[in-house]
Design a protein around this motif. Structure first.
Motif, mmCIF file in Angstrom:
data_model
loop_
_atom_site.group_PDB
_atom_site.id
_atom_site.type_symbol
_atom_site.label_atom_id
_atom_site.label_comp_id
_atom_site.label_asym_id
_atom_site.label_seq_id
_atom_site.Cartn_x
_atom_site.Cartn_y
_atom_site.Cartn_z
ATOM 1 N N GLN A 78 -26.236 -1.373 98.189
ATOM 2 C CA GLN A 78 -27.439 -1.825 97.508
ATOM 3 C C GLN A 78 -28.399 -0.680 97.248
ATOM 4 O OE1 GLN A 78 -27.851 -5.041 96.503
ATOM 5 N NE2 GLN A 78 -29.679 -4.403 95.432
ATOM 6 N N ALA A 79 -28.538 0.200 98.232
ATOM 7 C CA ALA A 79 -29.437 1.341 98.051
ATOM 8 C C ALA A 79 -28.933 2.280 96.953
ATOM 9 C CB ALA A 79 -29.593 2.093 99.373
ATOM 10 N N GLU A 80 -27.628 2.498 96.894
ATOM 11 C CA GLU A 80 -27.089 3.353 95.831
ATOM 12 C C GLU A 80 -27.309 2.729 94.459
ATOM 13 O OE1 GLU A 80 -25.922 6.358 95.852
ATOM 14 O OE2 GLU A 80 -26.248 6.550 98.013
ATOM 15 N N GLY A 81 -27.185 1.418 94.375
ATOM 16 C CA GLY A 81 -27.459 0.757 93.095
ATOM 17 C C GLY A 81 -28.903 0.908 92.675
ATOM 18 N N TRP A 82 -29.821 0.708 93.607
ATOM 19 C CA TRP A 82 -31.237 0.911 93.289
ATOM 20 C C TRP A 82 -31.529 2.368 92.933
ATOM 21 C CZ3 TRP A 82 -33.367 -2.308 97.994
ATOM 22 C CH2 TRP A 82 -33.248 -3.671 97.687
ATOM 23 N N ARG A 83 -30.926 3.293 93.683
ATOM 24 C CA ARG A 83 -31.194 4.712 93.439
ATOM 25 C C ARG A 83 -30.677 5.143 92.071
ATOM 26 N NH1 ARG A 83 -29.090 6.255 97.721
ATOM 27 N NH2 ARG A 83 -30.954 6.271 99.030
ATOM 28 N N SER A 84 -29.493 4.696 91.688
ATOM 29 C CA SER A 84 -28.976 5.054 90.366
ATOM 30 C C SER A 84 -29.838 4.454 89.259
ATOM 31 C CB SER A 84 -27.534 4.565 90.233
ATOM 32 O OG SER A 84 -27.471 3.146 90.358
ATOM 33 N N GLY A 85 -30.374 3.237 89.472
ATOM 34 C CA GLY A 85 -31.279 2.655 88.489
ATOM 35 C C GLY A 85 -32.562 3.437 88.351
ATOM 36 N N LEU A 86 -33.094 3.910 89.483
ATOM 37 C CA LEU A 86 -34.313 4.723 89.425
ATOM 38 C C LEU A 86 -34.065 6.059 88.731
ATOM 39 C CD1 LEU A 86 -35.808 4.066 92.985
ATOM 40 C CD2 LEU A 86 -36.566 3.102 90.819
ATOM 41 N N LEU B 297 -36.011 6.581 102.808
ATOM 42 C CA LEU B 297 -36.382 6.433 104.222
ATOM 43 C C LEU B 297 -36.238 5.006 104.735
ATOM 44 C CD1 LEU B 297 -39.589 8.672 104.374
ATOM 45 C CD2 LEU B 297 -37.309 9.205 105.220
ATOM 46 N N VAL B 298 -35.680 4.069 103.929
ATOM 47 C CA VAL B 298 -35.568 2.690 104.392
ATOM 48 C C VAL B 298 -34.514 2.558 105.484
ATOM 49 C CG1 VAL B 298 -33.804 1.923 102.761
ATOM 50 C CG2 VAL B 298 -35.549 0.312 103.519
ATOM 51 N N PHE C 294 -42.051 0.348 103.106
ATOM 52 C CA PHE C 294 -42.747 1.456 102.462
ATOM 53 C C PHE C 294 -42.955 2.576 103.475
ATOM 54 C CE2 PHE C 294 -44.463 -2.549 100.611
ATOM 55 C CZ PHE C 294 -43.770 -2.498 99.418
ATOM 56 N N GLN C 295 -41.895 3.247 103.826
ATOM 57 C CA GLN C 295 -41.950 4.310 104.816
ATOM 58 C C GLN C 295 -42.094 5.664 104.122
ATOM 59 O OE1 GLN C 295 -42.045 3.795 108.234
ATOM 60 N NE2 GLN C 295 -42.230 1.659 107.557
ATOM 61 N N SER C 296 -42.987 6.478 104.673
ATOM 62 C CA SER C 296 -43.189 7.832 104.190
ATOM 63 C C SER C 296 -43.693 8.672 105.352
ATOM 64 C CB SER C 296 -44.175 7.853 103.015
ATOM 65 O OG SER C 296 -45.448 7.372 103.420
ATOM 66 N N ARG C 297 -43.653 9.979 105.155
ATOM 67 C CA ARG C 297 -44.137 10.866 106.214
ATOM 68 C C ARG C 297 -45.631 10.693 106.416
ATOM 69 N NH1 ARG C 297 -39.792 11.967 109.157
ATOM 70 N NH2 ARG C 297 -38.063 12.648 107.823
ATOM 71 N N LEU C 298 -46.361 10.500 105.321
ATOM 72 C CA LEU C 298 -47.801 10.303 105.452
ATOM 73 C C LEU C 298 -48.108 9.012 106.212
ATOM 74 C CD1 LEU C 298 -50.659 11.228 104.769
ATOM 75 C CD2 LEU C 298 -50.462 10.031 102.572
ATOM 76 N N ALA C 299 -47.340 7.927 105.918
ATOM 77 C CA ALA C 299 -47.539 6.672 106.647
ATOM 78 C C ALA C 299 -47.183 6.831 108.118
ATOM 79 C CB ALA C 299 -46.702 5.562 106.016
ATOM 80 N N HIS C 300 -46.162 7.623 108.412
ATOM 81 C CA HIS C 300 -45.785 7.854 109.810
ATOM 82 C C HIS C 300 -46.880 8.623 110.550
ATOM 83 C CE1 HIS C 300 -43.153 8.286 113.232
ATOM 84 N NE2 HIS C 300 -43.250 9.613 113.173
ATOM 85 N N ASP D 154 -34.266 -1.926 114.188
ATOM 86 C CA ASP D 154 -35.286 -1.306 113.342
ATOM 87 C C ASP D 154 -34.857 -1.308 111.877
ATOM 88 O OD1 ASP D 154 -37.528 -0.034 112.547
ATOM 89 O OD2 ASP D 154 -37.024 1.939 113.349
ATOM 90 N N ILE D 155 -33.643 -0.843 111.631
ATOM 91 C CA ILE D 155 -33.174 -0.726 110.241
ATOM 92 C C ILE D 155 -32.983 -2.098 109.610
ATOM 93 C CG2 ILE D 155 -31.249 0.060 108.822
ATOM 94 C CD1 ILE D 155 -30.909 2.391 110.745
#
Length: 712
Positions: A27-35, A134-135, A235-241, A149-150
């Protein structure tokens, strides 16, 4: 599979690999290719809009060449005036005030909005791609914590991040539509010279501000949500962490201090939670982790992953059943099997799973019931109706050999006995016998065909095991071998074992296949020797009265009703063969009950009995030949039923003349002059009319008056 602790990495790593490989990564690869495709399109589209907007901006200011031509014309006129030419011929033009064309203003507005929105969508695409990377990231090292967690974050990603990514291509409609509107408006405005006030600049600017503000608010929400919910937010990011760390280290202690100060000022005490001491308590899983375990395990189709992950099933379910507190009050309270736990057991017992998974599921059921430190695990009627068919099917394919006797002490039959008795421990009787005598047997949550398959499997196991045990035994030792084989194994545990109800065993015998009729006689003889002839006959009579109710007509099929006379005739044979048998009248009543009141036994027309009921008629005659006083008032109902049986035999056209004559002769000898009691109506003025009506000779007052007139 060998049992593993509930938090074992070998079990959870298999589920983690399955989740990452089969669910998240595709699923992530499908979303990433669409982006990625969206970013390429945005780059090309932004370049096209920029190529249009650069020359269009020049139309919003005054043309320098036109202004220069205007000044040159004025200078020429001045020079003519200086040369003493007639002033009346001078044509001096005032400086013109510049005002851009309305079409140029609108065209620039459309292009500007299109470029701003497309760049904003590009920014959102870059942000979503970062969130997507980062999901599947987790700061934990243990497999159970990483999977929890994941998996939790991925559930939120499917609800929030997934729709956001899938809606980004749809937002491209807005800039493309604005670009097309600008081109169309520019063409028609130039062609038709349409003038429009420049107030659209303010509207376009306001829309741009609102859209940019919305994008900023959305980005701020993702930052705040990712920092406040680091486990569940997608919505994970280094700034959010980093922001989360700052909140945990600075803000949270400050809030606790303020709360404590407020309670102290108000002279209030913080609520305290009473804790019980824990005895050898292993690390427990959270409810969320257990739900994730069952959810992923039920979605797994790989045999190796199922085998590895199911090794921890016993301890995961045991967390709720094995008591860990010293309070003895809660030790024996039953615990219901959860729906997700039942679903996991059914998945492991499915035909698609491996034999190793089948054995693991059966072993878990047995271990949960036999653990001395475990609270009783209670199976509902719905669980019973789903687990028993799966266990019987798994047991049949567990051993592909020709004989099912190897399953006599198998974990599958043991697990079936535990489920059939709602989790009770099996300590005394063999498991196959316990299944037949289950006190918690469900007749409503099992389809008739499934119930027939289950009991047929149990009967086959018992039959083949008995044949194997009786192969080397003498004819006179058959009863003792059967009793020692089917009765209690440990007399010291008779107070703790599951009791065998003869009525339940007899009810199960109705589903016995016809080719195994010898097993019926052995089981009935064992019941008579174990309990008594009176208890067995009474149990048979009670069950026959029960199955005559209307709700049982759809629970028992025609074949089960035809097994009733077989069972009654076998019961009569074993009772007559028993020493000291004296319950002849009770046996006769049972025979009459099966002949006259059991559905599908009397055939119409002609009036009579089915072929399988003829041995019951002979058994009835044998029982009546005993010293039974048929002349007493207590036997009047029996005498009436005997005359009804005699009438059915007399009118039955399917009997041979010799057999029917012999049966009728026996009835004549036994009944003699004993006649059934008839109810006499009290003498009344109209008694003759009632008597004539009963004999069929009275046809009403009209017929009587007509006949009297004719006689006159």
């Amino acid at each position: 599979m060998p049992e593993l602790p509930a938090t074992s990495s070998s079990a959870w790593n298999a589920l983690l690999r399955s989740t990452m490989t089969d669910v998240i990564q595709p699923q992530a690869e499908g979303w990433r290719s669409g982006l990625d495709a969206l970013l390429v399109f945005l780059g090309l589209f932004s370049a096209i809009v920029t190529a249009f907007i650069v020359p269009s901006l020049a139309t919003l200011k005054q043309d320098e060449i036109a202004r220069t031509n205007e000044l040159l014309l004025n200078v020429t006129n001045i020079m003519i005036r200086i040369s003493n030419t007639d002033v009346s011929n001078l044509n001096l033009l005032p400086p013109a005030v510049f005002s851009p064309a309305a079409s140029d203003v609108r065209f620039n507005v459309y292009l500007t909005l299109s470029l701003i929105i497309s760049l904003s969508i590009g920014a959102l695409t870059i942000a979503c791609r970062g969130f997507l990377n980062l999901v599947s990231w987790s700061p934990h090292h243990k497999a159970v914590e990483r999977l929890t967690d994941i998996r939790t974050r991925w559930k939120s990603a499917e609800k929030l991040l997934g729709p956001a990514i899938e809606s980004l291509p749809q937002l491209l409609i807005i800039p493309v539509l604005l670009f097309i509107l600008g081109l169309v408006d520019s063409v028609f405005s130039t062609a038709l010279q349409i003038a429009s006030p420049p107030t659209s600049i303010l509207v376009a600017s306001s829309f741009s501000v609102v859209f940019i503000a919305s994008v900023a608010v959305g980005m701020g929400f993702t930052l705040i949500d990712g920092s406040l919910r680091p486990k569940a937010s997608p919505f994970q990011s280094r700034l959010a962490h980093l922001l989360n760390i700052w909140i945990v280290q600075r803000v949270h202690p400050l809030v606790l201090r303020l709360r404590k100060a407020a309670l102290t000022t108000l002279q209030l005490e913080a609520p305290t939670v009473k804790s019980f001491p824990i005895i050898n308590r292993s690390p427990l899983l959270s409810t969320e982790s257990m739900e994730i375990y069952h959810e992923i395990l039920q979605a797994t189709r790989d045999d190796d992953i199922l085998d590895d992950a199911s090794a921890a099933l016993f301890h995961i379910i045991g967390q709720r059943t094995i008591y860990t507190t010293p309070n003895r009050l809660f030790r024996r309270l039953p615990v219901d099997l959860l729906p997700q736990e039942c679903g996991t057991l059914l998945h492991l017992l499915s035909p698609e799973a491996s034999l190793r998974s089948h054995r693991t599921a059966a072993q878990v059921i047995v271990d949960l019931a036999s653990n001395s430190r475990a609270r009783p695990l209670r199976y509902s009627q719905n669980d019973l109706g789903r687990l028993l068919p799966s266990l019987s099917r798994a047991a049949r394919i567990a051993d592909p050999g020709l004989s099912l006797s190897v399953l006599w002490n198998s974990q599958f039959v043991h697990a079936m006995a535990i489920v059939a008795n709602s989790g009770a421990k099996i300590t005394a009787y063999p498991p196959a016998v316990v299944i037949l005598g289950a006190t918690h047997w469900s007749w409503k949550y099992l389809a008739p065909i499934e119930l027939s398959e289950i009991l047929a499997f149990v009967f086959e196991v018992i039959e083949e095991k008995l044949i194997l045990e009786l192969a080397d035994a003498d004819a006179g030792e058959e009863a003792s071998v059967v009793d020692s084989f089917l009765s209690t194994r440990d007399e010291s545990q008779t107070d703790a074992h599951v009791s065998i109800n003869p009525r339940n065993v007899l009810a199960s015998l109705l589903y016995l296949p016809r080719e195994e009729h010898q097993l019926m006689g052995r089981l009935i003889a064992w019941l008579i020797r174990t309990h008594s002839a009176y208890k067995v006959i009474s149990a048979t009579q009670q069950h026959l009265e029960t199955i005559q109710r209307s709700e049982w007509l759809h629970l028992l099929g025609h074949r089960q009703y035809l097994m009733v006379p077989r069972m009654v005739s076998a019961l009569a044979d074993e009772c007559f063969a028993a020493e000291g048998f004296a319950e002849h009248e009770l046996l006769a009543q049972t025979c009459v009950l099966s002949l006259l009141h059991t559905p599908n036994i009397r055939s119409r027309p002609p009036s009579g009995f089915v072929f399988f009921a003829r041995p019951v008629v002979k058994a009835l005659i044998t029982a009546i030949r005993a010293p039974i006083d048929l002349s007493g008032t207590e036997s009047s109902a029996l005498v009436k039923d005997l005359w009804e049986v005699r009438r059915c035999v007399e009118e039955d056209l399917l009997w041979k003349e010799e057999s029917r004559a012999e049966i009728l002769s026996d009835f004549e000898q036994l009944l003699g002059s004993v006649q059934p009691e008839t109810s006499h109506r009290p003498i009344s003025p109209g008694g003759a009319i009632y008597a004539a009506a009963e004999e069929g000779q009275y046809s009403g007052p009209e017929t009587e008056s007509k006949s009297s007139s004719m006689s006159e």
